[in-house]
Design a protein around this motif. Sequence first.
Motif, PDB file in Angstrom:
ATOM      1  N   ILE A 106       7.237  -5.800   1.162  1.00 32.75           N
ATOM      2  CA  ILE A 106       5.908  -6.407   1.318  1.00 32.75           C
ATOM      3  C   ILE A 106       5.864  -7.217   2.609  1.00 32.75           C
ATOM      4  CG2 ILE A 106       4.264  -8.055   0.326  1.00 32.75           C
ATOM      5  CD1 ILE A 106       5.458  -7.416  -2.421  1.00 32.75           C
ATOM      6  N   GLY A 107       6.941  -7.990   2.848  1.00 36.57           N
ATOM      7  CA  GLY A 107       6.973  -8.855   4.017  1.00 36.57           C
ATOM      8  C   GLY A 107       6.992  -8.105   5.330  1.00 36.57           C
ATOM      9  N   LEU A 108       7.403  -6.836   5.262  1.00 36.82           N
ATOM     10  CA  LEU A 108       7.513  -6.035   6.482  1.00 36.82           C
ATOM     11  C   LEU A 108       6.142  -5.695   7.061  1.00 36.82           C
ATOM     12  CD1 LEU A 108      10.211  -5.268   7.629  1.00 36.82           C
ATOM     13  CD2 LEU A 108      10.014  -3.033   6.544  1.00 36.82           C
ATOM     14  N   VAL A 109       5.153  -5.512   6.199  1.00 40.45           N
ATOM     15  CA  VAL A 109       3.832  -5.131   6.702  1.00 40.45           C
ATOM     16  C   VAL A 109       2.788  -6.216   6.486  1.00 40.45           C
ATOM     17  CG1 VAL A 109       4.020  -2.630   6.642  1.00 40.45           C
ATOM     18  CG2 VAL A 109       3.495  -3.861   4.550  1.00 40.45           C
TER      19      VAL A 109
ATOM     20  N   SER B 241       6.082   8.855  12.748  1.00 37.53           N
ATOM     21  CA  SER B 241       5.748   7.959  11.646  1.00 37.53           C
ATOM     22  C   SER B 241       5.915   6.495  12.053  1.00 37.53           C
ATOM     23  CB  SER B 241       6.633   8.323  10.448  1.00 37.53           C
ATOM     24  OG  SER B 241       6.663   7.293   9.521  1.00 37.53           O
ATOM     25  N   VAL B 242       7.038   6.180  12.697  1.00 35.10           N
ATOM     26  CA  VAL B 242       7.277   4.801  13.141  1.00 35.10           C
ATOM     27  C   VAL B 242       6.216   4.373  14.151  1.00 35.10           C
ATOM     28  CG1 VAL B 242       8.831   3.352  14.489  1.00 35.10           C
ATOM     29  CG2 VAL B 242       9.742   4.834  12.717  1.00 35.10           C
ATOM     30  N   THR B 299      -4.872  -4.919   2.247  1.00 36.86           N
ATOM     31  CA  THR B 299      -4.864  -3.688   1.454  1.00 36.86           C
ATOM     32  C   THR B 299      -4.998  -2.465   2.356  1.00 36.86           C
ATOM     33  OG1 THR B 299      -6.015  -4.970  -0.227  1.00 36.86           O
ATOM     34  CG2 THR B 299      -5.866  -2.602  -0.583  1.00 36.86           C
ATOM     35  N   LEU B 300      -5.895  -2.583   3.325  1.00 34.39           N
ATOM     36  CA  LEU B 300      -6.104  -1.472   4.254  1.00 34.39           C
ATOM     37  C   LEU B 300      -4.814  -1.154   5.016  1.00 34.39           C
ATOM     38  CD1 LEU B 300      -8.524   0.246   5.144  1.00 34.39           C
ATOM     39  CD2 LEU B 300      -8.909  -1.382   6.990  1.00 34.39           C
ATOM     40  N   ILE B 301      -4.139  -2.204   5.489  1.00 35.99           N
ATOM     41  CA  ILE B 301      -2.881  -1.985   6.221  1.00 35.99           C
ATOM     42  C   ILE B 301      -1.840  -1.339   5.311  1.00 35.99           C
ATOM     43  CG2 ILE B 301      -0.929  -3.185   7.305  1.00 35.99           C
ATOM     44  CD1 ILE B 301      -2.910  -5.118   8.533  1.00 35.99           C
ATOM     45  N   LEU B 302      -1.732  -1.853   4.074  1.00 31.28           N
ATOM     46  CA  LEU B 302      -0.759  -1.285   3.141  1.00 31.28           C
ATOM     47  C   LEU B 302      -1.068   0.182   2.857  1.00 31.28           C
ATOM     48  CD1 LEU B 302      -0.282  -4.154   0.527  1.00 31.28           C
ATOM     49  CD2 LEU B 302       1.401  -3.278   2.135  1.00 31.28           C
ATOM     50  N   LEU B 303      -2.346   0.490   2.624  1.00 32.08           N
ATOM     51  CA  LEU B 303      -2.729   1.874   2.316  1.00 32.08           C
ATOM     52  C   LEU B 303      -2.420   2.793   3.488  1.00 32.08           C
ATOM     53  CD1 LEU B 303      -6.153   1.560   0.428  1.00 32.08           C
ATOM     54  CD2 LEU B 303      -3.939   2.287  -0.489  1.00 32.08           C
ATOM     55  N   THR B 305      -0.339   2.329   6.150  1.00 29.94           N
ATOM     56  CA  THR B 305       1.086   2.497   6.460  1.00 29.94           C
ATOM     57  C   THR B 305       1.770   3.313   5.364  1.00 29.94           C
ATOM     58  OG1 THR B 305       1.472   0.314   5.508  1.00 29.94           O
ATOM     59  CG2 THR B 305       1.365   0.429   7.875  1.00 29.94           C
ATOM     60  N   GLY B 306       1.399   3.053   4.113  1.00 34.78           N
ATOM     61  CA  GLY B 306       1.968   3.841   3.019  1.00 34.78           C
ATOM     62  C   GLY B 306       1.602   5.308   3.150  1.00 34.78           C
ATOM     63  N   GLY B 307       0.352   5.572   3.499  1.00 36.21           N
ATOM     64  CA  GLY B 307      -0.113   6.946   3.660  1.00 36.21           C
ATOM     65  C   GLY B 307       0.614   7.662   4.780  1.00 36.21           C
ATOM     66  N   ILE B 308       0.776   6.963   5.902  1.00 35.66           N
ATOM     67  CA  ILE B 308       1.486   7.572   7.042  1.00 35.66           C
ATOM     68  C   ILE B 308       2.910   7.921   6.632  1.00 35.66           C
ATOM     69  CG2 ILE B 308       2.448   7.104   9.327  1.00 35.66           C
ATOM     70  CD1 ILE B 308      -0.045   5.228   9.721  1.00 35.66           C
ATOM     71  N   GLN B 309       3.554   6.986   5.925  1.00 41.25           N
ATOM     72  CA  GLN B 309       4.935   7.224   5.527  1.00 41.25           C
ATOM     73  C   GLN B 309       5.046   8.397   4.562  1.00 41.25           C
ATOM     74  OE1 GLN B 309       6.455   3.442   4.348  1.00 41.25           O
ATOM     75  NE2 GLN B 309       8.224   3.625   5.687  1.00 41.25           N
TER      76      GLN B 309
END
Lengths: 272, 316
Positions: A106-109, B241-242, B299-303, B305-309
Amino acid sequence: MTSRRIESFVGHGALILGALIALYPFVSIVRHALGPAAGSNAAGPFTLENFTRAWVGGGFSHSLVSSAIVAVGVVVVTGAIASLAGYAMAMLDVPWRGAIMGVLLIGLVLPAEARIVPLYDMFEGWGLLNTYWAIILPQIASSFSLSTMWMTTYYSALPKELTESAAVDGANSWKAFTRIVFPLGSSALATLSCLIFLYTWNEFLLALVLLPQNPAVQTAPLSLSFFAGAERNTQPEVIAAAAVLVALPVVIAYAFLQRRFIQGLTEGAVKG
Amino acid sequence: MSLGHRDVAAPEKRRVAGRALRSRPATRRAHRLRTTAWLYLLPGFAFYGAFSLWPLIETFQYSFYKWDGITAAKWVGLKNYIKIFTSEDALSTFAHAFTFILFYAAIPVVVGLVIVGVMTRVRIRLLGLLRTVLFIPQILAMVVVAVAWRWIYAESGPINAALEAIGLDSWTRAWLGDFKTALPAVGLIGTWVMYGLCMVLFIGGSQKIPRDLYEAAKLDGAGPFQEFMAVTLPGLRGEISVALILTVTAALRNFDIVWNTTSGGPGNATLIPSYLIFEGAFVTRQVGYAAAASVVLTTLILLLTGGIQALLRQRK
């Protein structure tokens, strides 16, 4: 053969053009900073008086020191706690390891924007707004995830025989850490320190929110932002000199340790 | 497993055997070791919990309240979120953030891939020097970058001087102050910050692709383009991805550059979600609304970055 020659020519041309474009803005502010400002009575085409004026008038003699104190504090504490945590994650039998990794991810992003509002209230409540604490503590927390994953990866790659033989010799986990694992990890820790130093030195949003009213502890990027905003159309050469001063410590460190910086920045993102 | 139980060759077998043979004192010892492991994590997680996780939870909590930061907070349920998703101003900040993804992420990644596509077939000279220089935008503070670009874009700056020199006087303008050009002008600063990183990442990655894959492609009669699609692009999955995660995150946040170049202006032309959060929390004192905006942004950032990964996960 000729098509390969053309490719080589085009490719190198594009890379060199890219490098020149990467260089241009910084070179141009350096040149700007060295040129005499309007109303200057400098003798030649180059002068250091803009730097003197920024150093004194912009308060950069204070803010560069503040930035150094903040950066050293964050790097040392984060390096220590991340080495400990990385050792446990890599070599000890941590219960719920997967869950802990997930929490670290979590802390990474996590963007600073997600926590500035409560952080402000927290430090205001403690009476610590506009002090070094307000900028050091949150940045230790924001560096912790990346740093722990970094050290975990490195320690995991160490040969297991090392700690095994230590255990056979009756060393407990603390001795194995301080005598064997930690010294072996010093190179990884050095690269990590470069990375945290860079992030901490350049941080802006947290400083803007948590240190706005105390020039004595303001960090260099924050001072530069205030200085450039206040003097916008009057002294562009002095602002340029101030910008060079803010960038200089990082640029010097980069000149000597570029390998570590590039490795840190490209690999830092891959962890986890 | 404790320290002494580690076995590189056959950890699974060892674990099973250990479980079967474990006597009571051994269990107690293992238990003590597990507690010790927690002690090493404790200092770090104290900082992380207090100054990252707890504030994150509080932000989430604030987002359901109407609060000016001083008087008592009032529970309003999802009202703050509804306000974000129905107000044109708030939505436009997210639209700007997505425009920045084009400049921060898409253009640098494409430029980097094109370079690598051309360069995989030739030996690169001066690579060390080029890498060092290409990385410079990554190490400078964004405030410094903003100061430099403000001058480049200024009315008396080099861009306008160049345009005048080739007779395009009518094109000159204050690039950051013009409603039409401010957003792409700020975006291009992001392109400048990110393209070197993408090039270095991709060149590094392409050198790890086994040469015989290219030989095989050549034997199959693949041209340069097919070779790129069949060998280079799949070989760079991890690096792409990175690069995307780094650049997309930077595009969505982007506070430092905007604050120090346009301050969101002219008008609202370059206003971004981070700005909304900052202003709501510390200027107009709509703390709950600002918190809701942070939750949406996070949430947008998490979605993304998660999606890209998930999309570019490397096959093992």
